[in-house]
Design an enzyme around this catalytic site. Structure first.
Site, short mmCIF file in Angstrom:
data_model
loop_
_atom_site.label_atom_id
_atom_site.label_comp_id
_atom_site.label_asym_id
_atom_site.label_seq_id
_atom_site.Cartn_x
_atom_site.Cartn_y
_atom_site.Cartn_z
N ASN A 1 -50.89 -114.56 9.81
CA ASN A 1 -49.93 -114.46 10.83
C ASN A 1 -49.24 -115.92 11.35
O ASN A 1 -48.06 -115.77 11.76
CB ASN A 1 -50.08 -113.93 12.10
CG ASN A 1 -50.82 -112.38 11.72
OD1 ASN A 1 -50.35 -111.91 10.80
ND2 ASN A 1 -51.72 -111.79 12.45
N GLY B 1 -56.09 -100.98 13.32
CA GLY B 1 -55.01 -100.24 13.77
C GLY B 1 -54.15 -100.45 14.62
O GLY B 1 -53.44 -101.43 15.08
N ARG C 1 -42.52 -106.09 8.92
CA ARG C 1 -43.67 -106.56 8.74
C ARG C 1 -44.79 -106.72 10.14
O ARG C 1 -45.80 -106.81 9.79
CB ARG C 1 -43.40 -108.18 8.41
CG ARG C 1 -44.54 -108.65 7.53
CD ARG C 1 -44.30 -110.06 6.98
NE ARG C 1 -45.30 -110.99 6.50
CZ ARG C 1 -45.45 -112.26 6.88
NH1 ARG C 1 -44.68 -112.68 7.75
NH2 ARG C 1 -46.48 -112.62 6.62
N HIS D 1 -40.70 -105.46 0.41
CA HIS D 1 -40.56 -106.69 -0.26
C HIS D 1 -38.80 -106.89 -0.63
O HIS D 1 -38.58 -107.71 -1.20
CB HIS D 1 -41.37 -107.32 -1.15
CG HIS D 1 -42.43 -107.65 -0.30
ND1 HIS D 1 -43.63 -108.32 -0.99
CD2 HIS D 1 -42.95 -107.65 0.84
CE1 HIS D 1 -44.58 -108.83 -0.12
NE2 HIS D 1 -44.16 -108.48 1.09
N THR D 2 -38.10 -105.52 -0.71
CA THR D 2 -36.71 -105.66 -1.04
C THR D 2 -35.97 -106.49 -0.06
O THR D 2 -34.79 -106.55 -0.19
CB THR D 2 -36.28 -104.26 -1.34
OG1 THR D 2 -34.85 -104.24 -1.81
CG2 THR D 2 -36.60 -103.44 0.08
N HIS E 1 -48.59 -105.73 9.93
CA HIS E 1 -49.90 -106.69 10.14
C HIS E 1 -50.46 -106.28 11.49
O HIS E 1 -51.34 -106.58 11.86
CB HIS E 1 -48.94 -108.08 10.61
CG HIS E 1 -49.17 -108.71 9.25
ND1 HIS E 1 -49.32 -110.05 8.99
CD2 HIS E 1 -48.19 -108.54 7.92
CE1 HIS E 1 -48.78 -110.54 7.68
NE2 HIS E 1 -48.34 -109.63 7.07
N ASP E 2 -49.53 -105.39 12.41
CA ASP E 2 -50.54 -104.79 13.50
C ASP E 2 -51.65 -103.80 13.00
O ASP E 2 -52.56 -103.71 13.28
CB ASP E 2 -49.43 -104.24 14.51
CG ASP E 2 -50.24 -103.88 15.96
OD1 ASP E 2 -51.09 -104.20 16.05
OD2 ASP E 2 -49.79 -102.87 16.14
N ASP F 1 -33.10 -101.37 -0.70
CA ASP F 1 -32.99 -100.69 -1.87
C ASP F 1 -34.08 -101.06 -2.91
O ASP F 1 -35.36 -101.29 -2.33
CB ASP F 1 -31.61 -101.06 -2.53
CG ASP F 1 -31.55 -102.69 -2.76
OD1 ASP F 1 -32.74 -103.22 -3.07
OD2 ASP F 1 -30.52 -103.32 -3.02
N SER G 1 -52.24 -105.16 19.17
CA SER G 1 -53.16 -106.23 19.32
C SER G 1 -52.41 -107.44 18.74
O SER G 1 -52.73 -108.60 19.12
CB SER G 1 -54.37 -106.02 18.73
OG SER G 1 -54.16 -105.81 17.41
N PRO H 1 -53.74 -108.28 3.18
CA PRO H 1 -54.12 -108.85 1.62
C PRO H 1 -52.97 -110.07 1.53
O PRO H 1 -51.86 -109.88 1.72
CB PRO H 1 -53.51 -107.74 0.81
CG PRO H 1 -52.95 -106.41 1.48
CD PRO H 1 -53.28 -106.82 2.98
#
Length: 322
Positions: free
Chosen positions: A95, A73, A63, A195-196, A67-68, A250, A77, A165
């Site tokens: 964050n 890009g 994650r 999100h598995t 988020h980076d 999975d 950061s 998002p």
């Protein structure tokens, strides 16, 4: 000798591709082959150790990369602390008290600096750690493209702008947010499959379990047990994003969506009578297709606006500019 028309077309297409992809073309899978040949074998044991101590850390490192990359890009950061000249991204809404793994990146950086001082960027370390995490949890592998440099500044405002998002996103919002980063709807659905693994805080899924109608009732009840309706009560309580196999990479996430057991509102939007329903069905039936599309989408995400050449710097410490 006259040029063959097919060859001319191919050459023109090749030049167009080179021009269009010049930023990512400077990234390569063998970027450190001479300057730091052992970089991958230096990163991996630190990730292995962190994930063996806490399986959830694999999801957190994945994650962190997402988020980076979605804020100006893949430039590292997100790792920067606030300074007198800029507010960092760590305390932005998506964050704050949510993104984790900074300490693991620092541990990796310290080992890599011992092996090859001043050579490997923090941005590349984040990209490698994300791949290693997925593999350690049973997911696909891919060749990580390298050669990113680190940003000298961060953007609190962009991190807060909706570029990442939120869990309340509609399908249209998800599609447009990913499109803005050059990622297709298929990439978006595949990447959502991350999100598995991992956990979510009650604040992120409370609206879903109390107000959404497209939710399995027993699943909603289970989740309500640890996430009271009242805001401020149990806000940081955690629930697995995938109830079936929360620490295994999975395709169970997609099977959950078909049963209306997506934890976040944005998850269930992928299977709610819209344009992505068929893809969710495909991934739920074909783990190989999901793994292959996920790996391709991760490579594409890693290509988002990297700093290359003489731009940025190679930070000595990931949380501050040199």
């Amino acid at each position: 000798m006259a040029s063959h028309p097919i060859l001319v077309i191919v050459a023109t297409a090749f030049l167009t591709t080179l021009t269009w992809g010049s930023a990512s073309a400077q990234l390569s899978t063998n970027f450190y082959s001479k300057s730091c040949p052992n970089v991958l074998s230096t990163v991996k044991p630190v990730v292995q150790s962190a994930v063996s101590i806490e399986r959830r850390m694999g999801a957190s490192l994945l994650r962190l990369f997402f988020h980076d990359c979605f804020v100006n890009g893949c430039d590292g950061s997100i790792l920067l602390d606030d300074t007198s000249s800029f507010q960092g991204e760590k305390t932005a809404r998506p964050n704050n008290n949510s993104v984790r793994g900074y300490n693991v990146i620092d541990q990796i950086k310290s080992k890599v600096e011992s092996a090859c001082p001043g050579v490997v960027s923090c941005a590349d370390i984040v990209a490698i750690a994300a791949r290693d995490s997925v593999v350690l949890l049973g997911g696909p592998s891919w060749e990580v493209k390298l050669g990113r440099r680190d940003a000298r500044t961060a953007s609190f405002s962009v991190a807060n702008s909706g570029a990442i998002p939120p869990p309340s996103s509609t399908l249209a919002n998800l599609i447009s947010t990913f499109k803005a980063q050059g990622l297709s709807t298929r990439d978006m659905v595949a990447l959502s499959g991350s999100h598995t693994i991992g956990q979510s805080r009650c604040t992120s899924f409370r609206p879903r379990i109390y107000t959404d109608s497209n939710i399995d009732s027993s699943f909603a009840k289970t989740r309500q047990g640890k996430c009271p309706r009242t805001v401020g009560s149990g806000d940081s309580n955690l629930a697995p994003l995938d109830l079936q196999s929360p620490t295994a990479f999975d395709n169970a996430y997609f099977k959950n969506l078909i049963s209306n057991k997506g934890l976040l509102h944005s998850d269930q939007e992928l299977f709610n009578g819209g344009s992505t329903d068929s893809l969710v069905k495909t991934y739920s039936n074909n783990p190989k297709t999901f793994n292959s599309d996920f790996a391709s989408a991760m490579i594409k995400m890693g290509d988002i606006n990297p700093l290359t050449g003489s731009k940025g710097e190679i930070r000595k410490i990931c949380s501050k500019v040199n």
